[in-house]
Design a protein around this motif. Sequence first.
Motif, short mmCIF file in Angstrom:
data_model
loop_
_atom_site.label_atom_id
_atom_site.label_comp_id
_atom_site.label_asym_id
_atom_site.label_seq_id
_atom_site.Cartn_x
_atom_site.Cartn_y
_atom_site.Cartn_z
N HIS A 69 0.85 -1.19 0.00
CA HIS A 69 0.00 0.00 0.00
C HIS A 69 0.89 1.24 0.00
CE1 HIS A 69 -2.36 -3.27 1.73
NE2 HIS A 69 -3.39 -2.69 1.17
N ASP A 70 0.58 2.17 -0.86
CA ASP A 70 1.41 3.37 -0.98
C ASP A 70 1.47 4.13 0.34
OD1 ASP A 70 3.03 5.24 -2.33
OD2 ASP A 70 1.30 6.56 -2.53
N GLU A 71 0.31 4.37 0.91
CA GLU A 71 0.23 5.03 2.21
C GLU A 71 -1.02 4.53 2.90
OE1 GLU A 71 -0.06 9.27 1.65
OE2 GLU A 71 -1.96 9.11 0.62
N VAL A 72 -0.96 4.42 4.22
CA VAL A 72 -2.10 3.94 5.00
C VAL A 72 -2.17 4.73 6.29
CG1 VAL A 72 -2.03 1.57 4.11
CG2 VAL A 72 -0.77 2.13 6.17
N THR A 73 -3.36 4.74 6.87
CA THR A 73 -3.46 5.35 8.20
C THR A 73 -2.92 4.34 9.20
OG1 THR A 73 -5.68 4.51 8.67
CG2 THR A 73 -5.52 6.68 7.57
N TYR A 128 2.92 11.04 9.15
CA TYR A 128 2.56 12.44 8.94
C TYR A 128 1.05 12.60 9.01
CZ TYR A 128 1.66 10.51 4.32
OH TYR A 128 1.20 9.74 3.29
N LYS A 129 0.64 13.85 9.10
CA LYS A 129 -0.79 14.18 9.06
C LYS A 129 -1.03 14.97 7.78
CE LYS A 129 -1.62 14.06 13.99
NZ LYS A 129 -2.32 12.81 14.08
N LYS A 130 -2.18 14.74 7.18
CA LYS A 130 -2.54 15.47 5.97
C LYS A 130 -3.20 16.79 6.37
CE LYS A 130 -2.92 11.58 2.86
NZ LYS A 130 -3.72 10.87 1.87
N PRO A 131 -2.97 17.84 5.59
CA PRO A 131 -3.55 19.15 5.94
C PRO A 131 -5.07 19.12 6.06
CG PRO A 131 -1.95 19.37 4.16
CD PRO A 131 -2.13 17.90 4.42
N ASP A 132 -5.73 18.29 5.26
CA ASP A 132 -7.20 18.26 5.29
C ASP A 132 -7.77 17.33 6.35
OD1 ASP A 132 -6.16 16.10 3.88
OD2 ASP A 132 -7.93 15.91 2.61
N GLN A 175 -6.33 16.33 10.16
CA GLN A 175 -5.32 16.32 11.21
C GLN A 175 -5.53 15.21 12.24
OE1 GLN A 175 -2.48 18.44 11.68
NE2 GLN A 175 -2.91 18.65 9.50
N ARG A 176 -6.68 14.50 12.15
CA ARG A 176 -6.95 13.45 13.12
C ARG A 176 -6.18 12.17 12.82
NH1 ARG A 176 -13.06 12.93 12.42
NH2 ARG A 176 -12.31 13.32 10.33
N ALA A 177 -6.05 11.83 11.56
CA ALA A 177 -5.42 10.56 11.17
C ALA A 177 -3.91 10.73 11.00
CB ALA A 177 -6.03 10.04 9.88
N THR A 178 -3.18 9.73 11.46
CA THR A 178 -1.73 9.67 11.21
C THR A 178 -1.51 8.70 10.07
OG1 THR A 178 -1.24 10.10 13.54
CG2 THR A 178 0.51 9.11 12.22
N TRP A 179 -0.82 9.19 9.04
CA TRP A 179 -0.55 8.38 7.85
C TRP A 179 0.85 7.80 7.94
CZ3 TRP A 179 -4.00 7.34 3.93
CH2 TRP A 179 -5.24 7.99 4.05
N VAL A 180 1.03 6.63 7.34
CA VAL A 180 2.32 5.94 7.37
C VAL A 180 2.71 5.61 5.94
CG1 VAL A 180 3.57 3.94 8.26
CG2 VAL A 180 1.66 4.88 9.58
N LYS A 181 3.98 5.83 5.64
CA LYS A 181 4.48 5.56 4.28
C LYS A 181 5.92 5.07 4.38
CE LYS A 181 4.87 7.73 -0.23
NZ LYS A 181 3.77 7.94 -1.12
N LEU A 182 6.26 4.13 3.51
CA LEU A 182 7.64 3.64 3.43
C LEU A 182 8.51 4.67 2.73
CD1 LEU A 182 7.54 -0.09 2.23
CD2 LEU A 182 8.65 0.78 4.28
N ASP A 183 9.72 4.83 3.21
CA ASP A 183 10.72 5.63 2.51
C ASP A 183 11.03 4.92 1.19
OD1 ASP A 183 13.06 7.67 2.60
OD2 ASP A 183 14.01 5.73 2.19
#
Length: 151
Positions: free
Chosen positions: A45-49, A80-84, A86-94
Amino acid sequence: MTACFVRLQIFMQLQSVNKEIYSTFETCFGASTSRIEILHYLLQHDEVTQTSLQREVNIDPAAVTRHLKQLEASGTIYRYKKPDDQRATWVKLDEDERRHIEQSYKEKSQFIEETLAGFSEKELEHFLSMLNKISQNVSQVTKKNLGGTPE
């Protein structure tokens, strides 16, 4: 040999093989199976909460958080948190880590090929069927012992 003795030998051999595979697998990847499960999910998955990741992997949510903190500190992932939202924390692989993990999967494939060398496709399918039966039986015994009802 008695049927009971044969069953005990099978069980002990399964435990021994599992222990050896587990140890070799962790050595190949340089990580625990829990961490590998997290990284595998992130690779797919590219990015997930973080919340959805905790739901999808078969690991205690607190342990997932600990793993993510360590992975973030090592630069493997970033949260990170998305600007739209702020409640969810997103996770992404480098991206560099993503390439490194993909290379590790090639090594894993080689390990699997070498481990299963000498078996025909029919034998492998039969073996998988037998392992699935064992897994189902273990699930039923576990449910029964925990007070649940078997399927």
